[in-house]
Design a protein around this motif. Structure first.
Motif, short mmCIF file in Angstrom:
data_model
loop_
_atom_site.label_atom_id
_atom_site.label_comp_id
_atom_site.label_asym_id
_atom_site.label_seq_id
_atom_site.Cartn_x
_atom_site.Cartn_y
_atom_site.Cartn_z
N THR A 150 0.92 -3.98 6.82
CA THR A 150 0.25 -5.28 6.80
C THR A 150 -0.50 -5.51 5.50
OG1 THR A 150 -0.02 -5.16 9.21
CG2 THR A 150 -1.39 -6.76 8.03
N SER A 151 -1.22 -4.51 5.04
CA SER A 151 -1.99 -4.62 3.80
C SER A 151 -1.08 -4.92 2.61
CB SER A 151 -2.78 -3.34 3.56
OG SER A 151 -3.46 -3.38 2.33
N HIS A 152 0.08 -4.27 2.57
CA HIS A 152 1.02 -4.49 1.46
C HIS A 152 1.57 -5.91 1.49
CE1 HIS A 152 3.64 -3.41 -1.76
NE2 HIS A 152 4.75 -3.56 -1.04
N LEU A 153 1.93 -6.40 2.67
CA LEU A 153 2.46 -7.76 2.77
C LEU A 153 1.41 -8.80 2.37
CD1 LEU A 153 4.70 -7.97 5.97
CD2 LEU A 153 5.36 -7.76 3.59
N LEU A 154 0.18 -8.60 2.83
CA LEU A 154 -0.89 -9.55 2.49
C LEU A 154 -1.16 -9.56 0.99
CD1 LEU A 154 -3.44 -8.95 5.41
CD2 LEU A 154 -1.95 -10.94 5.05
#
Length: 284
Positions: free
Chosen positions: A57-61
């Motif tokens: 999730t952190s990478h996508l955001l």
């Protein structure tokens, strides 16, 4: 994120808020796909299931933030012309401050008769009301037995990358953002690049028989049923959950064995929805 325009909160007005509005039509999709293709998911998705989902999730955001124009730049151009009217200028200013008057929730009345108008106060009032509906009167009692209505069994559930890619490519971009703030535009535009890591996460869910804490979160939206709109009791909660869980439920239901008689889950029955639920796998 877009910096909020600060102002004083007077009377029943809400305090200034921070908003980020994305211009998806001007996104650099090719650059985003290239970055996702170059991501070493084997190194990034390590640790417990919760840690893997948080890293994903952190990478996508981060990529979403870096590769998509924001509303502030567009707003500057919009309001810099000489022909900008007062109505448009003030409307844009109030929207950025979080003071726009387009709320669908009117002033609410508390059990004590007090009228609340601020968004935060309304949210707390709804939270208190909805939480009473989700509590169990006697939590230590043995739950009732649910009759077995079918002998069909699901011995295994295999998730393929092709199936996940198909789900991603069919994402409805008009759906609202979930609590993780990942846009459905990214899921659809980058279906091929996201299929591999998402398949790995789904398989890890099956192996560990757990569901990620981040995917359990939801945004609760009050929807008016009937009667006075000022009474919180006349609203029901609708949960906006992350896309990952909604699609999992749809996919797993399609793989469930046919049942001659649908089974209704205890949770749904207790809420009076009467909807059919056939969950093939249990998660904690």
């Amino acid at each position: 994120m877009v910096d909020p325009i600060q102002g004083e909160s007077e009377g029943g007005q809400d305090e200034p808020t921070t908003r980020t509005n994305w211009l998806w039509r001007r996104a650099d999709w090719e650059a985003l796909r290239a970055e996702l293709s170059q991501t070493n998911w084997e190194d990034r998705l390590t640790g417990t299931l919760n840690e893997q989902v948080e890293a994903f999730t952190s990478h996508l955001l981060s990529l979403q933030s870096n590769r998509h124009p924001r509303w502030k730049t567009d707003l500057t151009a919009k309001l810099s012309g000489q022909n900008v009217g007062k109505k448009e200028w003030w409307s844009s200013l109030k929207q950025q401050q979080g003071l726009a008057t387009d709320s669908t929730i009117p002033p609410l009345t508390t059990p004590s008769g007090e009228v609340v108008t601020r968004g935060r106060d309304k949210a707390e009032l709804f939270s208190a009301h909805f939480s009473t509906k989700m509590s169990v009167t006697h939590p230590n009692n043995t739950p009732p037995r649910i009759p077995v209505l079918t002998t069909a069994e699901l011995d295994s559930l295999h998730i393929t990358m092709e199936e996940v890619m198909a789900l991603l490519s069919k994402t409805d971009t008009k759906k609202a953002l979930g609590p993780d703030n990942i846009s459905p535009h990214i899921l659809r535009q980058c279906a091929a690049e996201l299929a591999t890591p998402l398949t790995q996460l789904y398989r890890e869910c099956l192996t560990s028989q757990t569901w990620p804490a981040l995917w359990k979160q939801a945004r609760v939206v009050p929807v008016h049923k009937k009667g006075s709109r000022a009474d919180p009791k006349n609203y029901r909660p609708i949960s906006l959950s992350p896309w990952w869980g909604r699609r999992w439920k749809s996919s797993s239901r399609e793989k469930s064995p046919p049942s001659s008689t649908p089974t209704t889950s205890l949770t749904q029955s207790s809420l009076g929805s009467g909807r059919v639920s056939r969950q093939p796998t249990c998660f904690s």
